[in-house]
Design a protein around this motif. Structure first.
Motif, PDB file in Angstrom:
ATOM      1  N   ASP A   7      27.654  28.535  44.718  1.00  0.00           N
ATOM      2  CA  ASP A   7      27.019  27.384  44.087  1.00  0.00           C
ATOM      3  C   ASP A   7      26.697  27.734  42.644  1.00  0.00           C
ATOM      4  O   ASP A   7      26.344  28.878  42.331  1.00  0.00           O
ATOM      5  N   PRO A   8      26.809  26.764  41.735  1.00  0.00           N
ATOM      6  CA  PRO A   8      26.501  27.037  40.331  1.00  0.00           C
ATOM      7  C   PRO A   8      25.018  27.339  40.141  1.00  0.00           C
ATOM      8  O   PRO A   8      24.172  26.859  40.891  1.00  0.00           O
ATOM      9  N   GLU A   9      24.744  28.161  39.162  1.00  0.00           N
ATOM     10  CA  GLU A   9      23.352  28.434  38.797  1.00  0.00           C
ATOM     11  C   GLU A   9      22.934  27.379  37.789  1.00  0.00           C
ATOM     12  O   GLU A   9      23.709  26.973  36.941  1.00  0.00           O
ATOM     13  N   ILE A  10      21.703  26.940  37.905  1.00  0.00           N
ATOM     14  CA  ILE A  10      21.194  25.881  37.039  1.00  0.00           C
ATOM     15  C   ILE A  10      20.237  26.483  36.016  1.00  0.00           C
ATOM     16  O   ILE A  10      19.339  27.242  36.365  1.00  0.00           O
ATOM     17  N   ILE A  11      20.473  26.124  34.746  1.00  0.00           N
ATOM     18  CA  ILE A  11      19.571  26.522  33.672  1.00  0.00           C
ATOM     19  C   ILE A  11      19.038  25.244  33.053  1.00  0.00           C
ATOM     20  O   ILE A  11      19.793  24.457  32.488  1.00  0.00           O
ATOM     21  N   LEU A  12      17.767  25.028  33.188  1.00  0.00           N
ATOM     22  CA  LEU A  12      17.147  23.831  32.610  1.00  0.00           C
ATOM     23  C   LEU A  12      17.030  24.005  31.106  1.00  0.00           C
ATOM     24  O   LEU A  12      16.770  25.105  30.613  1.00  0.00           O
ATOM     25  N   LEU A  13      17.199  22.931  30.392  1.00  0.00           N
ATOM     26  CA  LEU A  13      17.130  22.979  28.944  1.00  0.00           C
ATOM     27  C   LEU A  13      15.787  23.526  28.464  1.00  0.00           C
ATOM     28  O   LEU A  13      15.731  24.306  27.518  1.00  0.00           O
ATOM     29  N   LYS A  14      14.730  23.170  29.153  1.00  0.00           N
ATOM     30  CA  LYS A  14      13.401  23.649  28.739  1.00  0.00           C
ATOM     31  C   LYS A  14      13.273  25.166  28.911  1.00  0.00           C
ATOM     32  O   LYS A  14      12.484  25.807  28.240  1.00  0.00           O
ATOM     33  N   ASP A  15      14.088  25.758  29.790  1.00  0.00           N
ATOM     34  CA  ASP A  15      14.047  27.201  30.033  1.00  0.00           C
ATOM     35  C   ASP A  15      15.093  27.965  29.228  1.00  0.00           C
ATOM     36  O   ASP A  15      15.173  29.190  29.311  1.00  0.00           O
ATOM     37  N   PHE A  16      15.900  27.247  28.463  1.00  0.00           N
ATOM     38  CA  PHE A  16      17.010  27.869  27.759  1.00  0.00           C
ATOM     39  C   PHE A  16      16.600  29.033  26.857  1.00  0.00           C
ATOM     40  O   PHE A  16      17.285  30.062  26.856  1.00  0.00           O
ATOM     41  N   PRO A  17      15.497  28.943  26.100  1.00  0.00           N
ATOM     42  CA  PRO A  17      15.135  30.082  25.247  1.00  0.00           C
ATOM     43  C   PRO A  17      14.941  31.383  26.032  1.00  0.00           C
ATOM     44  O   PRO A  17      15.190  32.473  25.506  1.00  0.00           O
ATOM     45  N   LYS A  18      14.534  31.288  27.278  1.00  0.00           N
ATOM     46  CA  LYS A  18      14.330  32.495  28.098  1.00  0.00           C
ATOM     47  C   LYS A  18      15.589  32.871  28.880  1.00  0.00           C
ATOM     48  O   LYS A  18      15.731  34.022  29.297  1.00  0.00           O
ATOM     49  N   GLU A  19      16.482  31.918  29.104  1.00  0.00           N
ATOM     50  CA  GLU A  19      17.607  32.118  30.016  1.00  0.00           C
ATOM     51  C   GLU A  19      18.982  32.175  29.342  1.00  0.00           C
ATOM     52  O   GLU A  19      19.982  32.337  30.041  1.00  0.00           O
ATOM     53  N   TYR A  20      19.047  32.049  28.037  1.00  0.00           N
ATOM     54  CA  TYR A  20      20.343  31.972  27.371  1.00  0.00           C
ATOM     55  C   TYR A  20      21.229  33.184  27.650  1.00  0.00           C
ATOM     56  O   TYR A  20      22.445  33.093  27.667  1.00  0.00           O
ATOM     57  N   TYR A  21      20.641  34.337  27.894  1.00  0.00           N
ATOM     58  CA  TYR A  21      21.403  35.550  28.136  1.00  0.00           C
ATOM     59  C   TYR A  21      22.341  35.399  29.344  1.00  0.00           C
ATOM     60  O   TYR A  21      23.364  36.078  29.441  1.00  0.00           O
TER      61      TYR A  21
END
Length: 102
Positions: A7-21
Motif C-alpha cells: 500500500d502507498p505511504e501517505i504524506i500529508l501536506l501539513k507534515d511535509f516539512p518533517k517528512e520530505y526525506y
C-alpha cells in the motif's frame, strides 16, 4: 520503489516539512534502477525530438502558432500511445504498431 505491491505511504501536506526525506528516492542518483530509467527517458526524449523535427518539415510554416500547437499535440499523443503499448493499455501486443502499419 523498494517495496512494490505494498500500500502507498501517505504524506500529508501539513507534515511535509518533517517528512520530505521520505521522497529522497525520487532524486537518488545513486540508485541503479533510476539511472537506467533516466537513460531510457533521455533516449526517448531524443527520439521524440527527431519525430517532431521530421513532422515539422511537412508543414508549410512550422514556426506558426497553429503548426507548433498541432505538432505538440501530435507528439504528446504519440508518447501516450507508446507508453500505452508498454503498459499494456491497448490490450494485445503490437496493436499500435499494426495500426500504424495499415
Amino acid at each position: 520503489m523498494n517495496k512494490p505491491g505494498r500500500d502507498p505511504e501517505i504524506i500529508l501536506l501539513k507534515d511535509f516539512p518533517k517528512e520530505y526525506y521520505r521522497l529522497q528516492f525520487l532524486v537518488d542518483t545513486g540508485n541503479e534502477h533510476l539511472k537506467r530509467e533516466m537513460e531510457v527517458s533521455m533516449a526517448a526524449g531524443e527520439m521524440v525530438g527527431l519525430l517532431y523535427d521530421a513532422f515539422a518539415k511537412q508543414y508549410r510554416d512550422p514556426s506558426s502558432k497553429q503548426a507548433m500547437h498541432s505538432l505538440n499535440v501530435l507528439c504528446v499523443r504519440l508518447v501516450f500511445c507508446l507508453y500505452a503499448v508498454d503498459a499494456g493499455i491497448f490490450g494485445r501486443h503490437g496493436m499500435f504498431h499494426n495500426y500504424l502499419s495499415e
